[in-house]
Design an enzyme around this catalytic site. Structure first.
Site, PDB file in Angstrom:
ATOM      1  N   ASP A 405       6.273 -13.057   4.602  1.00 61.39           N
ATOM      2  CA  ASP A 405       6.486 -13.257   3.295  1.00 61.39           C
ATOM      3  C   ASP A 405       8.001 -12.792   2.961  1.00 61.39           C
ATOM      4  O   ASP A 405       8.102 -11.665   2.790  1.00 61.39           O
ATOM      5  CB  ASP A 405       5.520 -12.733   2.437  1.00 61.39           C
ATOM      6  CG  ASP A 405       5.389 -12.892   0.841  1.00 61.39           C
ATOM      7  OD1 ASP A 405       6.683 -13.303   0.447  1.00 61.39           O
ATOM      8  OD2 ASP A 405       4.794 -12.527   0.195  1.00 61.39           O
ATOM      9  N   HIS A 406       8.783 -13.836   2.617  1.00 62.70           N
ATOM     10  CA  HIS A 406      10.317 -13.330   2.349  1.00 62.70           C
ATOM     11  C   HIS A 406      10.389 -12.761   1.212  1.00 62.70           C
ATOM     12  O   HIS A 406      11.661 -12.140   1.056  1.00 62.70           O
ATOM     13  CB  HIS A 406      10.963 -14.747   2.566  1.00 62.70           C
ATOM     14  CG  HIS A 406      12.373 -14.354   3.207  1.00 62.70           C
ATOM     15  ND1 HIS A 406      12.968 -13.274   3.696  1.00 62.70           N
ATOM     16  CD2 HIS A 406      13.225 -15.130   3.964  1.00 62.70           C
ATOM     17  CE1 HIS A 406      14.038 -13.356   4.132  1.00 62.70           C
ATOM     18  NE2 HIS A 406      14.454 -14.668   4.383  1.00 62.70           N
ATOM     19  N   ARG A 407       9.498 -12.802   0.286  1.00 63.27           N
ATOM     20  CA  ARG A 407       9.618 -12.071  -0.986  1.00 63.27           C
ATOM     21  C   ARG A 407       9.553 -10.386  -0.594  1.00 63.27           C
ATOM     22  O   ARG A 407      10.375  -9.559  -1.358  1.00 63.27           O
ATOM     23  CB  ARG A 407       8.537 -12.239  -1.845  1.00 63.27           C
ATOM     24  CG  ARG A 407       8.533 -13.760  -2.336  1.00 63.27           C
ATOM     25  CD  ARG A 407       7.291 -14.221  -3.129  1.00 63.27           C
ATOM     26  NE  ARG A 407       6.136 -13.919  -2.485  1.00 63.27           N
ATOM     27  CZ  ARG A 407       4.902 -14.012  -3.055  1.00 63.27           C
ATOM     28  NH1 ARG A 407       4.766 -14.383  -4.238  1.00 63.27           N
ATOM     29  NH2 ARG A 407       3.723 -13.663  -2.286  1.00 63.27           N
TER      30      ARG A 407
END
Length: 433
Positions: A405-407
């Site tokens: 999850d790049h967040r």
């Protein structure tokens, strides 16, 4: 005074379930702790225990009923000394929920399933009721010229199913569809999109409408949300397995007397747990305006079961020995396939591992299981040309792909986790430290 038995919430997220089976019948005396019914949720089938003592005066929801909302009164229990008949009569007015309400709306919204207009010979229909029949039963009836009003349904709550149409004799053609549907019948459908069903009919493709199980609906919803809301980044490494396979053979020889047999997957679960401890920036969860940083690596392991997928959790994978992980995983997988896992055994987890190597899949990119922030996808170990000690040799190599999850996880931190995972597997003695 009589008491009601309500549809229980067997997990924090449960909103409805299927009353799979009653374990008692009307007139039975029950005590606190006695098993009353088996409740099927989207992930498992669990037994429901009695809280109060008394006699089952009336069962309001029949077994097999689907879509029973949490809190719905499903039975009446008479207390000691109370008149059972009176208790049953008092609870008789409580309407039992209709099984499978969503498909009924879906059928009403579809042109192909328009409700036939009824004449005075069918008073129930003229009073606002409708014939309950599955979409497949409706199409079969239309093709055979069978009036649904003349067929007795044997499905849940009198619903007409395929078998009823096959056993009915052709009669007068069904009347034309009603020109307009009621407002309730035009509610948005949650079934297969009409264009898909229409395309199958237009091309004359033989097919059968398969109703989605609660599990499949949940999988569809959660994976759609994951791909729509979670920005995925994928990182892949090739990992040499020869040392791990050798160590596994030696460990299994030593554990034979304890009747423990390690799988490669057991060692990979351990490796991912240790790697997450070494790179804690990846053992996280995105939570809006804050981040959850976990102090323990609980690994959710994907297990294929009839009708879907479930992810039992190996808690504290880094802290457990490989023999303990193996024993726990065998127990969890067995109970997962039997639908006997407790909610806390498959809900939660800080990261996931999905292994499709046993199917010969070389590499794949797994979808993150929200609210987790990463999942490790494991491909098959296979013989490949590989650089060993600066020379090309034949080695057993597998590809592993991390979905992040790049967040919550930067690419550099994800790369560090993949590097730590690779080093642990290629130098597996560290897993035993």
């Amino acid at each position: 005074m009589s008491k009601t038995i309500q549809m229980p919430a067997l997990s924090p997220t449960m909103e409805e379930g299927t009353l799979a089976k009653w374990l008692v019948k009307e007139g039975d005396t029950v005590s606190s702790g006695d098993l009353l019914a088996e409740i099927e949720t989207d992930k498992a089938t669990m037994e429901f225990e009695a809280v109060d003592e008394g006699v089952i005066a009336k069962i309001l929801v029949s077994e097999g009923s689907e879509g029973v909302k949490v809190g719905t009164v499903i039975a009446i229990i008479a207390e000691e000394g109370e008149d059972v008949a009176a208790a049953a009569a008092g609870g008789g007015a409580a309407p039992a929920p209709k099984a499978d309400p969503v498909p009924e709306k879906a059928e009403a919204a579809s042109k192909a399933d328009a409700v036939p207009a009824k004449t005075a010979a069918a008073p129930a229909a003229s009073s606002g009721d409708r014939v309950k029949a599955s979409p497949l039963a409706r199409r079969l009836a239309e093709a055979k010229g069978i009036d649904l009003a003349s067929v007795t349904g044997t499905g849940t709550n009198g619903r007409i199913v395929k078998a009823d149409i096959e056993g009915a004799k052709p009669g007068a053609a069904a009347p034309a569809a009603a020109p307009a549907a009621s407002p309730a019948a035009t509610a948005p459908a949650a079934a297969v999109p009409a264009p898909v069903a229409a395309a199958a009919q237009d091309f004359g493709i033989p097919h059968e409408v398969v109703k989605l199980s609660g599990m499949r609906k949940t999988i569809a919803r959660r994976l759609t949300e994951s791909k729509q809301q979670v920005p995925h980044i994928y990182l892949t490494v090739d990992i040499q397995l020869d040392k791990l396979l050798k160590l596994r053979g030696e460990l299994n020889a030593g554990l034979e007397s304890r009747k423990v047999k390690l799988s490669v997957n057991d060692l990979l679960i351990k490796a991912l747990g240790v790697a997450l401890e070494q790179v804690p920036e990846c053992n996280v969860q995105f939570a809006g305006d804050q981040m959850l940083q976990f102090k323990r690596a609980d690994i959710s392991v994907a297990v294929s079961i009839p009708g879907g997928l479930i992810t039992p959790i190996v808690t504290d994978a880094a802290g457990k020995g490989v023999a303990s992980i193996s024993t726990a995983m065998k127990d969890l997988a067995t109970r997962a396939k039997d639908g006997k896992l407790k909610p806390e055994e498959y809900q939660g987890g800080t990261a996931s591992l999905s292994n499709m190597g046993m199917f010969g899949i070389k590499q794949f990119e797994a979808v993150i299981n929200p609210p987790q922030a990463m999942i490790m996808a494991i491909g098959a170990g296979e013989k490949r040309p590989y650089i060993v000690d600066d020379s090309v040799q034949i080695a057993t190599v597998m590809s592993a792909t991390g979905s992040f999850d790049h967040r919550a996880i930067d690419g550099a931190d994800g790369a560090r986790l993949m590097q730590a995972f690779k080093q642990l597997i290629e130098n597996p003695i560290g897993l035993l430290a």
